[in-house]
Design an enzyme around this catalytic site. Structure first.
Site, short mmCIF file in Angstrom:
data_model
loop_
_atom_site.label_atom_id
_atom_site.label_comp_id
_atom_site.label_asym_id
_atom_site.label_seq_id
_atom_site.Cartn_x
_atom_site.Cartn_y
_atom_site.Cartn_z
NE ARG A 135 7.81 -2.05 12.05
CZ ARG A 135 6.84 -1.11 12.01
NH1 ARG A 135 7.06 -0.02 11.42
NH2 ARG A 135 5.69 -1.33 12.24
CG ASP A 187 9.76 7.91 10.42
OD1 ASP A 187 9.72 9.24 10.85
OD2 ASP A 187 8.72 7.53 10.38
CD GLU A 241 12.05 2.54 15.62
OE1 GLU A 241 12.45 3.20 14.85
OE2 GLU A 241 10.61 2.51 16.10
CG HIS A 277 8.46 4.80 14.31
ND1 HIS A 277 9.02 3.46 14.32
CD2 HIS A 277 7.50 4.61 13.33
CE1 HIS A 277 8.12 2.71 13.80
NE2 HIS A 277 7.31 3.20 12.86
CD GLN A 278 7.83 13.64 12.03
OE1 GLN A 278 8.69 13.99 13.09
NE2 GLN A 278 6.87 14.41 11.84
CG PHE A 325 2.22 6.45 12.95
CD1 PHE A 325 3.62 6.58 13.47
CD2 PHE A 325 1.04 6.68 13.58
CE1 PHE A 325 3.63 7.05 14.78
CE2 PHE A 325 1.30 7.02 15.02
CZ PHE A 325 2.79 7.20 15.65
CE LYS A 332 -1.61 -1.92 3.56
NZ LYS A 332 -1.50 -3.48 3.42
CB THR A 374 9.37 5.67 5.73
OG1 THR A 374 8.85 5.04 4.67
CG2 THR A 374 10.10 7.02 5.43
#
Ligand code: NAD
Length: 332
Positions: A234, A258, A263, A295-296, A298, A154, A232
């Site tokens: 994993r 990201d 992390e 990790h922003q 989303f 997606k 972006t």
């Protein structure tokens, strides 16, 4: 159901409480990550609601089972942090949010590419200090550049579609090519071919044993000199030490992340007053041609709304013994 929500921030609480009005689950919010130190907090609950950096390995799942947990409700798409085999053996069901807003992550990917290419992160500070010199801010036209999308699910498909709109030539690699994407937006090639030809490589496949350190010394050596690498997806997809070598030799010309393979102890927390102990991460921050977000990708209103609605509906479906298409098993 009685739900223990781990790694919960004020925004999780806000969106979960708003959307819980139709479901009436009993939600209790815990700020810490789920790990061997905090797993005891789940005692007395039926459901554990977890996020990307919560630890759900065999030993934690065994403790959850002893404490009566029947369901792990992930409020994310990826489930690489869950030992599905252990959960299956113990009869604990695992549900996730397979899609909440691919736009959020695809658009953040584009934001990173544009920022890194046009040096917006550096220009922002320069102008605020009255420095209007352009030296060091030289970028390139995206138009006519070749972009390689690894993983055309997606998010990867949307990212490819947007970049196609910029006039990029889009190459794609996936274990399961998408016919519509191939027809309209990109040419499927082997991973080696993509790495050898792309000016920008963007990673959008899940983290699995096969994709762990997909980008390692070998992959970096195949890439074009000065390539832009964007992750972006994993952190574990990228061997960070290999990437640092690539940045030092200038084989990698730009890096946008990201996500980061270690992390878990840092991201989503305010560490600004702490001494960061991760020297590899700190080295990354010294490069002018590296941009990192925590990790922003989303993190949009639409995504949070969809995540919490689907999470609560998943829990309701399991509570009412209805089939839940968002259940994940070892066969998923
Ligand atoms: P998706 O399941 O729709 O697509 C994943 C694609 O990767 C599939 O087409 C699959 O065939 C492909 N794939 C699987 N193994 C592969 C391999 N070895 N090589 C090449 N391709 C492979 O997933 P999605 O919704 O597009 O999400 C992609 C990834 O983005 C997720 O796995 C997740 O890790 C990450 N993600 C990150 C954020 C963030 O905030 N940074 C948010 C959501 C998702």
């Amino acid at each position: 159901m009685k739900v223990a929500v781990f790694s919960s921030k004020s925004y999780d609480k806000l969106f979960l409480e708003q959307n819980n009005q139709q479901h009436n689950h009993e939600l209790k919010f815990f700020r810490p990550r789920l790990d061997d130190q905090t797993v005891a907090l789940a005692k007395g609950f039926e459901v554990v609601c977890a996020f990307v950096n919560d630890c759900l390995d065999r030993s934690i799942i065994e403790t959850l089972n002893q404490n009566g947990i029947k369901l792990i409700a992930l409020r994310c798409a990826g489930y690489n942090n869950v030992d599905l085999e252990a959960a299956g053996e113990l009869g604990i069901r695992v549900v996730r949010v397979p899609a909440y807003s691919p736009y959020s992550v695809a658009e953040h990917t584009i934001a990173l590419i544009l920022t890194l290419n046009r040096k917006i992160h550096r220009a922002y500070y320069r102008v605020r200090e009255g420095n209007f010199a352009l030296n060091g801010l030289l970028g390139f036209d995206l138009h006519d550049r070749t972009v390689g999308i690894v993983g055309t699910g997606k998010i990867g498909r949307l990212t490819g579609k947007i970049l196609h709109g910029f006039g990029c030539k889009v190459l794609a690699y996936d274990l399961h090519p998408n016919a519509d994407f191939a027809e309209k937006y990109g040419e499927y090639v082997s991973l080696e071919n993509l790495l050898a030809r792309a000016d920008i490589v963007s990673l959008h496949c899940p983290l699995t044993p096969e994709t762990h350190h997909l980008i390692d010394d070998r992959a970096i050596a195949i890439m074009k000199s000065g390539v832009m690498l964007v992750n972006t997806s994993r952190g574990g997809l990228v061997d960070t030490k290999a990437v640092i070598k690539g940045l030092k030799s200038k084989q990698i010309g730009h890096l946008a992340l990201d996500v980061y393979e270690r992390e878990g102890n840092m991201f989503f927390e305010d560490m600004s007053g702490e001494i960061i102990q991760d020297d590899v991460f700190e080295r990354l921050l010294t490069f002018p041609n590296v941009i990192i977000t925590g990790h922003q990708a989303f993190f949009t209103e639409n995504a949070l709304n969809n995540i919490t609605q689907t999470t609560l509906s998943n829990i309701t479906a399991i509570a009412q013994n209805q089939p839940c298409s968002n259940q994940v098993t070892t066969r998923s």
